[in-house]
Design an enzyme around this catalytic site. Structure first.
Site, PDB file in Angstrom:
ATOM      1  N   ASP A   1       9.851   4.828   7.096  1.00  0.00           N
ATOM      2  CA  ASP A   1      10.188   3.846   6.066  1.00  0.00           C
ATOM      3  C   ASP A   1      11.709   3.691   5.952  1.00  0.00           C
ATOM      4  O   ASP A   1      12.481   4.521   6.469  1.00  0.00           O
ATOM      5  CB  ASP A   1       9.596   4.341   4.734  1.00  0.00           C
ATOM      6  CG  ASP A   1       9.286   3.214   3.758  1.00  0.00           C
ATOM      7  OD1 ASP A   1       9.767   2.084   3.967  1.00  0.00           O
ATOM      8  OD2 ASP A   1       8.562   3.472   2.778  1.00  0.00           O
TER       9      ASP A   1
ATOM     10  N   ASP B   1       4.579  -4.906   1.235  1.00  0.00           N
ATOM     11  CA  ASP B   1       4.078  -4.052   0.162  1.00  0.00           C
ATOM     12  C   ASP B   1       3.098  -4.807  -0.721  1.00  0.00           C
ATOM     13  O   ASP B   1       2.524  -4.233  -1.641  1.00  0.00           O
ATOM     14  CB  ASP B   1       5.246  -3.545  -0.703  1.00  0.00           C
ATOM     15  CG  ASP B   1       5.882  -2.307  -0.100  1.00  0.00           C
ATOM     16  OD1 ASP B   1       5.298  -1.735   0.842  1.00  0.00           O
ATOM     17  OD2 ASP B   1       6.962  -1.911  -0.559  1.00  0.00           O
TER      18      ASP B   1
ATOM     19  N   TRP C   1      11.189  -9.420  -0.629  1.00  0.00           N
ATOM     20  CA  TRP C   1      10.354  -8.227  -0.716  1.00  0.00           C
ATOM     21  C   TRP C   1       8.998  -8.573  -1.346  1.00  0.00           C
ATOM     22  O   TRP C   1       8.937  -9.304  -2.339  1.00  0.00           O
ATOM     23  CB  TRP C   1      11.069  -7.143  -1.548  1.00  0.00           C
ATOM     24  CG  TRP C   1      10.176  -5.967  -1.776  1.00  0.00           C
ATOM     25  CD1 TRP C   1       9.858  -4.992  -0.872  1.00  0.00           C
ATOM     26  CD2 TRP C   1       9.445  -5.671  -2.966  1.00  0.00           C
ATOM     27  NE1 TRP C   1       8.970  -4.108  -1.432  1.00  0.00           N
ATOM     28  CE2 TRP C   1       8.697  -4.497  -2.715  1.00  0.00           C
ATOM     29  CE3 TRP C   1       9.336  -6.292  -4.212  1.00  0.00           C
ATOM     30  CZ2 TRP C   1       7.870  -3.930  -3.672  1.00  0.00           C
ATOM     31  CZ3 TRP C   1       8.513  -5.719  -5.167  1.00  0.00           C
ATOM     32  CH2 TRP C   1       7.794  -4.541  -4.892  1.00  0.00           C
TER      33      TRP C   1
END
Ligand code: DGJ
Length: 699
Positions: free
Chosen positions: A449, A518, A172
Site C-alpha cells: 500500500d 477503496d 480518491w
C-alpha cells in the site's frame, strides 16, 4: 511483426497495423504513417520535406518529427530540452544511423555540435502494440548537461482523424471516470505531480474521429509504463496535426547528465485498431498479460481481506475466527490487512516498525498462519514499506530518512511521512527487513500500500540535482520490489495506493494485481471497474464483495457477488454477520467463480452495454478458442421499464464464431454465433437485479 526497410524508410508492420517513419532530404526523422497495414511495402509514404508558413512558422513547426528537440523555430511541444555547459539551450538533433536487431528498430540521433546523443530511440513492435522509449547519452566532454525534459515518445495521428480524446480521471474512492472530449486547438495536458501515478488522471489516451464506439472506428491509443509523476500532452496544432507526447513529468524535473552516463526514459506503448474502443482495450489486455505481468498465466485465488471487517482492530483470535468462516465459503487465500505491527492501533503510529505487535500477536504471526494453512488457505499480509509515522521507532532513529526540506515543517498526511527511496541506504534497509519477514513466515501474497502523495520534495544530501528525487524515488521503489520479488518468487503482489493511486504498466511489472479503488459500493464499482478495463485486464483487478453501500443498507448479495466476479473475486465483508443463508449463497458463487475464472482472467472482454452513466449494463468474457463464455448483466434502477415504456436493452453477444452454434444459459434455443450477435436477446432485470449466464458452444 516485421520491420521493413526501404531506402530511408522503416515500416513496423503487424498483422493488421503498421507504423512508418523515414528520413527526408533535409535529414529530419519524420513520422509518415500509422494505421491499417497496407497491401504493399511501396504503399507507405516516404518522408516529406518540411515547408514553412510565412516567417512565423518554420518547417520544424509543420513537420511530423519523430522525436523533436527544442530548437530553432519550433513552438510545438518538444520531447527533449537541455542546457549545455556554455548556456546554449537548443538541441539540434541529426540522424546518425538506423539499426534493426531482432524485433527492435534503433535510431541514433546526435546533436550537431555538442556530445549529446539520443540513442537508441527505439520502437519495438509487439503483436498488437508498439513499444517506444528514448535514451539520452552524454558521450564525451568534461561537464554535465542538465536535462529539463525527456519524453518517452511522440505519437502522430493523422490529421482530421483524431479529434476526440478519451481519458481517465477521478479522485480518491472515485477513480476511473472515462471522459471523451473534443480536442481543442493548442495543448491539452494531463499529468501527475504527486510522485506516484495518482488517482486523478491517468497516463493513457485514445484518439478517434469523434464517431467511434465500442465495436467500430479507428482508435489510436497509448500508455506510459511508469509509476511516478508523468505528463501527457495532446497538441492539436494550428496546421491541424494531432501530436501526443508521454513521459516523465518535467514539472520540477531536473537531471544532471554526467559525461559517460545515460538517461533512460520509461517505456511508452502505442497501438492502432480499426474496430473500436473494445478492440483497443483487448489489445492492451493481451499486451499486459503476455508481456508485462510478472506471474504470466497465474490463476488468481479467491481471497478474503480483513480491512473492512476489522480495520486496525486485528488480533490472533479475531483473525482466526474470520478465517474459519472464509474457509467455509471456499476462500483460498486469507489476507490480514493493516493493524498487525508494533504500536498500530490507529493510523497515527507504527508505520516503519514492521514486527508483529506483541499485544495483538503474543507469539508472532506464525500461529495464525498455521491456523490459516490448516484451514486449507494460503496466508497474505498488508504492508506499506515506503511510509513512516513520526510515532515509530524507525523515525526516531532515522529522522533524516524522509523526504523533506530542512528548513520547512514536514507536512504529514494520514499522520505519515514518506521515506526517501531515492537513497540506496533506505532501499537496502527495506529490502533486508522485508526479506526477513518473508523468509521467516509462510506468506504467499503481499498487498503493498501507499497512502499519501508527496510534499516538500527535498533531498538534503542529494549527490547531484536534488530534483532527481522524482525519478530516483520511483527507481528505488522498483529496485526494492524487484529484489524482493526475485528472492521470493512464490509471492503474488498487489499494488494499492489508497485504492487506485498507483496503477500503471510500470508497477504491473512488479505487481500481479491492483486494488483499484477503496470504494467497494457495488453500484459505484460498476463504473470504476469499467473505467479500469479501458486499459487493464480483469486478471489484474482485485474485487471484493463487501457490505458497503453508499446509499444505505447492503445491496442484494447476488448483485454484490456478480459485480466482484467480473474481476478477481475476493470477499472483504464482515462475514461474521452474514446469515447461514447468505453464507450458503456465497459458497455457491465462489464455486461458480472457480469454474469460470479462466474465462474472466484470460479471456477476451466485451463491454456489451457500458455501465458509466447507465442503469443497465452488460459485460461478456469469451475464451480465446471461442468455445465458451460468460455474460454478466446488471440493472441498478428499473425506471419505467415495468410499465413497458422503456424496453430492456438488447444484448448482442460478441466474439463468437459466426457459423458455430451456441447456447446461452436461461435463454432458450441454439443459435449461431452470428444470430446471437445480430438478433441478440433481452434479459429482464428489476431494481438491483443481476445475472451471470454461461455461454457454451455446441457441436
Ligand atoms: C488503504 C487501502 O486502500 C485499504 O484497502 C486498506 O488497506 C487501508 N489502506 C489500510 O490502511
Amino acid at each position: 511483426m516485421t520491420i521493413l526497410e526501404r531506402e530511408r524508410l522503416w515500416v513496423l508492420q503487424g498483422e493488421r497495423s503498421a507504423y512508418a517513419l523515414g528520413l527526408n532530404d533535409e535529414g529530419d526523422l519524420v513520422h509518415t504513417y500509422w494505421g491499417a497495414r497496407l497491401p504493399y511495402a511501396d504503399d507507405y509514404p516516404a518522408a516529406p520535406s518540411g515547408s514553412g508558413w510565412a516567417s512565423f512558422n518554420g518547417p520544424g513547426q509543420t513537420l511530423a518529427e519523430e522525436y523533436p528537440a527544442w530548437a530553432g523555430l519550433k513552438y510545438i511541444e518538444p520531447c527533449l530540452k537541455a542546457t549545455f555547459a556554455d548556456g546554449v539551450r537548443d538541441v539540434v538533433l541529426r540522424f546518425e544511423r538506423a539499426q534493426i536487431e531482432d524485433d527492435t528498430l534503433t535510431l541514433a540521433l546526435r546533436d550537431a555540435v555538442y556530445p549529446l546523443a539520443v540513442t537508441p530511440l527505439s520502437r519495438r513492435p509487439a503483436e498488437h502494440v508498439l513499444i517506444a522509449r528514448g535514451v539520452v547519452t552524454r558521450k564525451g566532454g568534461q561537464t554535465p548537461t542538465p536535462l529539463e525534459r525527456v519524453g518517452s515518445a511522440r505519437w502522430h495521428v493523422p490529421a482530421a482523424l483524431a479529434r476526440r480524446l478519451s481519458h481517465l480521471t477521478g479522485r480518491w474512492a472515485d477513480e476511473w471516470h472515462l471522459g471523451r472530449v473534443p480536442l481543442a486547438r493548442g495543448v491539452t495536458r494531463l499529468e501527475s505531480r504527486r510522485l506516484t501515478t495518482g488517482h486523478h488522471q491517468h497516463p493513457w489516451f485514445a484518439l478517434d474521429d469523434g464517431h467511434a464506439d465500442e465495436d467500430s472506428g479507428q482508435i489510436w491509443f497509448g500508455a506510459l509504463a511508469y509509476s511516478g509523476s508523468w505528463a501527457l500532452t495532446a497538441e492539436l496544432t494550428d496546421f491541424g496535426h494531432t501530436r501526443v507526447s508521454l513521459g516523465v513529468n518535467d514539472w520540477d524535473f531536473g537531471w544532471q547528465l554526467d559525461p559517460g552516463t545515460t538517461f533512460t526514459t520509461p517505456i511508452c506503448v502505442g497501438g492502432w485498431v480499426g474496430a473500436g474502443f473494445g478492440a483497443a482495450s483487448r489489445a492492451l489486455h493481451d499486451y499486459t498479460r503476455d508481456n508485462v505481468l510478472p506471474h504470466r498465466g497465474a490463476r488468481h485465488r479467491v481471497l478474503y481481506n480483513s480491512w473492512e471487517a476489522t480495520t486496525f482492530d486485528v488480533n490472533e483470535a479475531g483473525q482466526a475466527a474470520l478465517a474459519e468462516i472464509a474457509a467455509s465459503l471456499g476462500v483460498e487465500l486469507f489476507v490480514m490487512d493493516d493493524g498487525w505491527f508494533k504500536g498500530r492501533t490507529w493510523d497515527n503510529a507504527g508505520l516503519g516498525d514492521w514486527t508483529p505487535d506483541r499485544v495483538k500477536f503474543p507469539n508472532g504471526l506464525t500461529p495464525l498462519i498455521e491456523r490459516v494453512n490448516a484451514l486449507g488457505m494460503d496466508f497474505g499480509l498488508w504492508i506499506e514499506p515506503e511510509m513512516v509515522n513520526p510515532d515509530s521507532d524507525l523515525y526516531c532513529a532515522n529522522p533524516d530518512w524522509v523526504i523533506h526540506f530542512p528548513t520547512r515543517e514536514r507536512t504529514t498526511a494520514r499522520n505519515q511521512l514518506i521515506l526517501n527511496l531515492a537513497r540506496t541506504d533506505v532501499q537496502d534497509y527495506l529490502i533486508d527487513h522485508f526479506d526477513h519477514l518473508l523468509r521467516d513466515h509462510k506468506i504467499t501474497f503481499i498487498k503493498w500500500d501507499m497512502n499519501r502523495n508527496v510534499s516538500e520534495p527535498g533531498w538534503p544530501d542529494a549527490p547531484a540535482d536534488a530534483r532527481e528525487l522524482w525519478m530516483r524515488y520511483v527507481e528505488g521503489v522498483y529496485r526494492v520490489w524487484g529484489t524482493l520479488r526475485s528472492r521470493h518468487p512464490q509471492v503474488i503482489w498487489q499494488s494499492c495506493s489508497g485504492g487506485g493511486g498507483r496503477a500503471d504498466l510500470g508497477i504491473l511489472r512488479y505487481a500481479d494485481q491492483v486494488w483499484i479503488s477503496d470504494n467497494t459500493d457495488p453500484i459505484a464499482r460498476l463504473g470504476i471497474q469499467e473505467g479500469y478495463s479501458q486499459i487493464y485486464p480483469a486478471v489484474t483487478m482485485e474485487a471484493w464483495v463487501t457490505d458497503m453501500n453508499l446509499g444505505g443498507a447492503p445491496l442484494p448479495l447476488d448483485f454484490r457477488f456478480h459485480v466482484s466476479m467480473s474481476g478477481v473475486l475476493g470477499i472483504g465483508a464482515d462475514v461474521r454477520h452474514w446469515s447461514e443463508a447468505e453464507r450458503a449463497a456465497a459458497a455457491r458463487w465462489v464455486a461458480l467463480y472457480k469454474a469460470i475464472r479462466p474465462l474472466i482472467q484470460y479471456g477476451d472482454q466485451y463491454r456489451l452495454l457500458p455501465a458509466q452513466g447507465r442503469d443497465y449494463s452488460a459485460l461478456q468474457y469469451m475464451a480465446k478458442d471461442k468455445g465458451e463464455g460468460v455474460l454478466f448483466a446488471y440493472c441498478t434502477q428499473m425506471r419505467g421499464r415495468a410499465m413497458g415504456d422503456a424496453p430492456y436493452p438488447t444484448i448482442r453477444l460478441r466474439g463468437l464464431l459466426p457459423d458455430a452454434r451456441y447456447t446461452v444459459e436461461g435463454i432458450g434455443g441454439v443459435r449461431s454465433g452470428d444470430a446471437w450477435a445480430r438478433i441478440g436477446f433481452t434479459l429482464p432485470l428489476g431494481d438491483l437485479e443481476s445475472a451471470v449466464r454461461r455461454i457454451q458452444r455446441v457441436e
